[in-house]
Motif scaffolding. Structure first.
Motif, PDB file in Angstrom:
ATOM      1  N   LEU A   3       0.826  -1.206   0.000  1.00  0.00           N
ATOM      2  CA  LEU A   3       0.000   0.000   0.000  1.00  0.00           C
ATOM      3  C   LEU A   3       0.861   1.258   0.000  1.00  0.00           C
ATOM      4  CD1 LEU A   3      -2.842  -0.997   2.489  1.00  0.00           C
ATOM      5  CD2 LEU A   3      -3.014  -0.746   0.010  1.00  0.00           C
ATOM      6  N   ASP A   4       1.990   1.243   0.698  1.00  0.00           N
ATOM      7  CA  ASP A   4       2.895   2.395   0.675  1.00  0.00           C
ATOM      8  C   ASP A   4       3.367   2.683  -0.744  1.00  0.00           C
ATOM      9  OD1 ASP A   4       2.748   2.882   3.375  1.00  0.00           O
ATOM     10  OD2 ASP A   4       4.612   1.849   3.883  1.00  0.00           O
ATOM     11  N   ARG A   5       3.759   1.665  -1.447  1.00  0.00           N
ATOM     12  CA  ARG A   5       4.256   1.832  -2.811  1.00  0.00           C
ATOM     13  C   ARG A   5       3.134   2.296  -3.742  1.00  0.00           C
ATOM     14  NH1 ARG A   5       9.042  -1.333  -2.117  1.00  0.00           N
ATOM     15  NH2 ARG A   5       9.459  -1.879  -4.285  1.00  0.00           N
ATOM     16  N   ALA A   6       1.962   1.686  -3.575  1.00  0.00           N
ATOM     17  CA  ALA A   6       0.813   2.070  -4.395  1.00  0.00           C
ATOM     18  C   ALA A   6       0.367   3.497  -4.100  1.00  0.00           C
ATOM     19  CB  ALA A   6      -0.337   1.098  -4.179  1.00  0.00           C
ATOM     20  N   ALA A   7       0.500   3.933  -2.837  1.00  0.00           N
ATOM     21  CA  ALA A   7       0.081   5.280  -2.461  1.00  0.00           C
ATOM     22  C   ALA A   7       0.887   6.337  -3.205  1.00  0.00           C
ATOM     23  CB  ALA A   7       0.226   5.472  -0.952  1.00  0.00           C
ATOM     24  N   ILE A   8       2.172   6.096  -3.375  1.00  0.00           N
ATOM     25  CA  ILE A   8       3.024   7.054  -4.080  1.00  0.00           C
ATOM     26  C   ILE A   8       2.656   7.112  -5.563  1.00  0.00           C
ATOM     27  CG2 ILE A   8       5.399   7.509  -4.803  1.00  0.00           C
ATOM     28  CD1 ILE A   8       6.220   6.233  -2.050  1.00  0.00           C
ATOM     29  N   LEU A   9       2.468   5.960  -6.168  1.00  0.00           N
ATOM     30  CA  LEU A   9       2.098   5.929  -7.583  1.00  0.00           C
ATOM     31  C   LEU A   9       0.710   6.530  -7.805  1.00  0.00           C
ATOM     32  CD1 LEU A   9       3.471   2.345  -8.191  1.00  0.00           C
ATOM     33  CD2 LEU A   9       4.407   4.442  -9.184  1.00  0.00           C
ATOM     34  N   THR A  10      -0.214   6.234  -6.895  1.00  0.00           N
ATOM     35  CA  THR A  10      -1.556   6.817  -6.990  1.00  0.00           C
ATOM     36  C   THR A  10      -1.507   8.323  -6.802  1.00  0.00           C
ATOM     37  OG1 THR A  10      -2.539   4.764  -6.158  1.00  0.00           O
ATOM     38  CG2 THR A  10      -3.900   6.740  -6.050  1.00  0.00           C
ATOM     39  N   ALA A  11      -0.599   8.804  -5.951  1.00  0.00           N
ATOM     40  CA  ALA A  11      -0.456  10.252  -5.746  1.00  0.00           C
ATOM     41  C   ALA A  11      -0.121  10.955  -7.057  1.00  0.00           C
ATOM     42  CB  ALA A  11       0.627  10.535  -4.702  1.00  0.00           C
ATOM     43  N   PHE A  12       0.683  10.323  -7.894  1.00  0.00           N
ATOM     44  CA  PHE A  12       0.990  10.928  -9.191  1.00  0.00           C
ATOM     45  C   PHE A  12      -0.245  10.965 -10.082  1.00  0.00           C
ATOM     46  CE2 PHE A  12       5.353  10.540  -7.919  1.00  0.00           C
ATOM     47  CZ  PHE A  12       5.987  11.570  -8.582  1.00  0.00           C
ATOM     48  N   GLU A  13      -1.076   9.930 -10.027  1.00  0.00           N
ATOM     49  CA  GLU A  13      -2.341   9.975 -10.767  1.00  0.00           C
ATOM     50  C   GLU A  13      -3.202  11.131 -10.279  1.00  0.00           C
ATOM     51  OE1 GLU A  13      -4.883   6.766 -11.459  1.00  0.00           O
ATOM     52  OE2 GLU A  13      -3.330   5.329 -12.050  1.00  0.00           O
ATOM     53  N   GLN A  14      -3.252  11.309  -8.968  1.00  0.00           N
ATOM     54  CA  GLN A  14      -4.069  12.380  -8.401  1.00  0.00           C
ATOM     55  C   GLN A  14      -3.528  13.752  -8.784  1.00  0.00           C
ATOM     56  OE1 GLN A  14      -3.631  10.532  -4.465  1.00  0.00           O
ATOM     57  NE2 GLN A  14      -5.845  10.539  -4.256  1.00  0.00           N
ATOM     58  N   VAL A  15      -2.220  13.906  -8.793  1.00  0.00           N
ATOM     59  CA  VAL A  15      -1.626  15.180  -9.218  1.00  0.00           C
ATOM     60  C   VAL A  15      -1.964  15.461 -10.683  1.00  0.00           C
ATOM     61  CG1 VAL A  15       0.564  16.344  -9.711  1.00  0.00           C
ATOM     62  CG2 VAL A  15       0.229  15.204  -7.516  1.00  0.00           C
ATOM     63  N   GLY A  16      -1.904  14.421 -11.524  1.00  0.00           N
ATOM     64  CA  GLY A  16      -2.267  14.595 -12.925  1.00  0.00           C
ATOM     65  C   GLY A  16      -3.715  15.014 -13.083  1.00  0.00           C
ATOM     66  N   GLY A  17      -4.613  14.394 -12.310  1.00  0.00           N
ATOM     67  CA  GLY A  17      -6.022  14.774 -12.355  1.00  0.00           C
ATOM     68  C   GLY A  17      -6.255  16.190 -11.875  1.00  0.00           C
ATOM     69  N   ALA A  18      -5.571  16.595 -10.787  1.00  0.00           N
ATOM     70  CA  ALA A  18      -5.703  17.955 -10.263  1.00  0.00           C
ATOM     71  C   ALA A  18      -5.210  18.976 -11.273  1.00  0.00           C
ATOM     72  CB  ALA A  18      -4.932  18.086  -8.955  1.00  0.00           C
ATOM     73  N   ASP A  19      -4.121  18.636 -11.962  1.00  0.00           N
ATOM     74  CA  ASP A  19      -3.593  19.522 -13.009  1.00  0.00           C
ATOM     75  C   ASP A  19      -4.638  19.786 -14.086  1.00  0.00           C
ATOM     76  OD1 ASP A  19      -1.117  20.571 -12.504  1.00  0.00           O
ATOM     77  OD2 ASP A  19       0.011  18.976 -13.490  1.00  0.00           O
ATOM     78  N   THR A  20      -5.308  18.735 -14.514  1.00  0.00           N
ATOM     79  CA  THR A  20      -6.321  18.890 -15.554  1.00  0.00           C
ATOM     80  C   THR A  20      -7.499  19.714 -15.063  1.00  0.00           C
ATOM     81  OG1 THR A  20      -5.691  16.764 -16.553  1.00  0.00           O
ATOM     82  CG2 THR A  20      -7.847  17.658 -17.132  1.00  0.00           C
ATOM     83  N   CYS A  21      -7.907  19.507 -13.819  1.00  0.00           N
ATOM     84  CA  CYS A  21      -9.005  20.304 -13.244  1.00  0.00           C
ATOM     85  C   CYS A  21      -8.647  21.789 -13.241  1.00  0.00           C
ATOM     86  CB  CYS A  21      -9.306  19.842 -11.825  1.00  0.00           C
ATOM     87  SG  CYS A  21     -10.088  18.225 -11.723  1.00  0.00           S
ATOM     88  N   LEU A  22      -7.420  22.102 -12.871  1.00  0.00           N
ATOM     89  CA  LEU A  22      -6.969  23.496 -12.863  1.00  0.00           C
ATOM     90  C   LEU A  22      -6.970  24.069 -14.277  1.00  0.00           C
ATOM     91  CD1 LEU A  22      -5.737  26.002 -11.559  1.00  0.00           C
ATOM     92  CD2 LEU A  22      -3.498  24.865 -11.648  1.00  0.00           C
ATOM     93  N   ALA A  23      -6.482  23.286 -15.238  1.00  0.00           N
ATOM     94  CA  ALA A  23      -6.449  23.759 -16.625  1.00  0.00           C
ATOM     95  C   ALA A  23      -7.861  23.989 -17.165  1.00  0.00           C
ATOM     96  CB  ALA A  23      -5.703  22.753 -17.501  1.00  0.00           C
ATOM     97  N   MET A  24      -8.782  23.074 -16.852  1.00  0.00           N
ATOM     98  CA  MET A  24     -10.174  23.230 -17.285  1.00  0.00           C
ATOM     99  C   MET A  24     -10.790  24.492 -16.693  1.00  0.00           C
ATOM    100  SD  MET A  24     -11.396  19.255 -16.838  1.00  0.00           S
ATOM    101  CE  MET A  24     -13.123  19.708 -16.774  1.00  0.00           C
TER     102      MET A  24
END
Length: 375
Positions: free
Chosen positions: A230-251
């Motif tokens: 879960l620790d390893r997955a949390a870091i990789l998932t955090a990058f997915e979340q950052v990518g999603g947040a970036d798109t929300c800001l751009a929209m």
């Protein structure tokens, strides 16, 4: 000291961005969200052909053997477009469970199939409502057979194999837990589709009735091994979340400069400026913590549990805030089905729960900070 990605990693990011922008439009996401298919099969096949599934899998097991920094780069781009594929369940969770706990025989048997896109995996912990704790695990593994039920299993409808946290003895707490490997197409396994806040990622309830299973690691190590995964997955998932947040800001930014009210763009009003500024600050804070996590993951640093909790908490908060404020910035139209705001809001909520609640990760963060300060 350089905390940025290398030129080769940035080139990989650009290639992934270009590919996903063309192949994973919101139309593809909506087809899965509104349809019966579990995931976008053509996109999944293309991702496998590009070798992304084997990014962090060693070459000896059929992977590319690039590393976790490259996988973080790909994860951010997948999150940016809400890719409706079982990438996180298969790569962040199941493959990592094999790498962390699997025997050499298990790795040689299954990891090449993951890298080739021939196998979908998942990770099953929860058995009901509430936080997952050692006490809450009731699924039983004895004499090579697994019985019990797991709920809200991400991509459980389509997965071929699962790593399952179960109780292997009558020993109380963590001492009785074990991680086991189960073929979900074997006898004694039943699946039932479950509704999810984000239908573009299908979930299922798995019921095991004396299903054949084999240990992943030793008895008594199950909770510790699951936490490492879960620790390893949390870091990789955090990058997915950052990518999603970036798109929300751009929209939100694009809409704010194109939408006029009272003769001027709504982005010129202070209230909208504040929303966009706060979205940016939260996202950049999450990115910083995600980069810390990427370093810890790629070097297997002792700070990895702390980095994972920090990345998980900040990225979850950033994506949730960005998804909500992007919808608010769009005003009334942002609440309609036709606009993509709700797609990102649904995914932000799903990613915020799939690895455990925000409260549990905040508790984990506090605990890791106390341990660091005590040292």
């Amino acid at each position: 000291m350089n905390f940025d990605f290398s030129d080769d990693q940035k080139m990989l990011r650009d290639q992934a961005h270009k590919f996903l922008s063309e192949q994973c439009t919101s139309k593809v996401v909506r087809q899965v969200l509104e349809g019966d298919q579990g995931y976008a099969a053509p996109l999944w096949k293309s991702i496998a052909e590009m070798g992304w599934l084997g990014t962090a899998i060693p070459e000896i097991y059929g992977g590319l053997g690039l590393g976790y920094l490259e996988l973080c780069v790909i994860a951010e781009e997948l999150g940016r477009v809400l890719a409706p594929v079982p990438f996180s369940s298969t790569v962040y969770l199941f493959a990592e469970a094999l790498l962390v706990a699997g025997s050499d025989e298990q790795k040689k048997r299954l990891l090449p199939k993951i890298a080739a896109g021939e196998l979908i995996g998942t990770f099953a912990r929860a058995e009901g409502v509430g936080a997952v704790t050692p006490k809450s695990i009731r699924a039983s593994f004895k004499n090579g057979k697994l019985s019990g039920k797991k709920t809200a299993v991400a991509d459980g409808r389509d997965a071929d194999f699962a790593a399952v946290l179960a109780r292997g003895s009558d020993e109380p707490g963590e001492r009785g837990l074990i991680l086991v490997l189960v073929d979900l197409k074997g006898k004694g396994v039943a699946r039932r589709a479950q509704d999810s806040i984000d239908p573009s990622r299908k979930h299922a309830e798995l019921t095991f009735d004396n299903a054949a299973a084999e240990p992943l690691g030793k008895l008594g190590e199950g909770w510790q091994l699951a936490s490492r995964v879960l620790d390893r997955a949390a870091i990789l998932t955090a990058f997915e979340q950052v990518g999603g947040a970036d798109t929300c800001l751009a929209m939100a930014k694009d809409y704010a400069v194109s939408r006029y009210a009272f003769g001027r763009p709504i982005g010129s009003y202070q209230a909208i400026k504040h929303k966009l500024a706060d979205m940016y600050v939260n996202t950049e804070l999450a990115r910083s913590n995600a980069y810390f996590g990427a370093w810890a993951l790629s070097t297997n640093a002792r700070e990895l549990p702390l980095a994972a909790a920090a990345a998980r908490v900040s990225a979850t908060q950033a994506f949730d805030y960005a998804a909500r404020e992007s919808t608010q910035t769009h005003g009334g139209i942002g609440f309609t089905w036709e606009v993509d705001c709700h797609l990102y809001y649904k995914r932000s909520r799903e990613l915020g729960l799939v690895l455990g609640s925000q409260r549990s990760w905040k508790d984990r963060l506090v605990t890791e900070l106390e341990l660091t300060n005590a040292a």
